[in-house]
Design a protein around this motif. Sequence first.
Motif: not given
Length: 82
Positions: A14-26
């Motif tokens: 769902v996105g990326t930033s300087v901190f890393g990758e953000e994911h929708l997860a279950t």
Amino acid sequence: MGSRVDRYRLVRRVGTSVFGEEHLATFRAPEGLDAVCRLLLVSPNFSRDHEKTLDRLRPLLALQHPALVRMIDAGWAEGRLY
């Protein structure tokens, strides 16, 4: 997507930033239900020292406030902090 990180199944990024990758997860919640969450795969630049990084994150697990995203878990999988 369908890949796994520890007990989490990644649904989509769902996105990326300087901190890393953000994911929708279950993940399977203790009640036996599939729960939905956001999972941050932290960039290796921020997580070189495993024990020191986890020591810094542990106090965040106790934070609860309506203006904050609640952190429910932290760990290492395939050399990356989540």
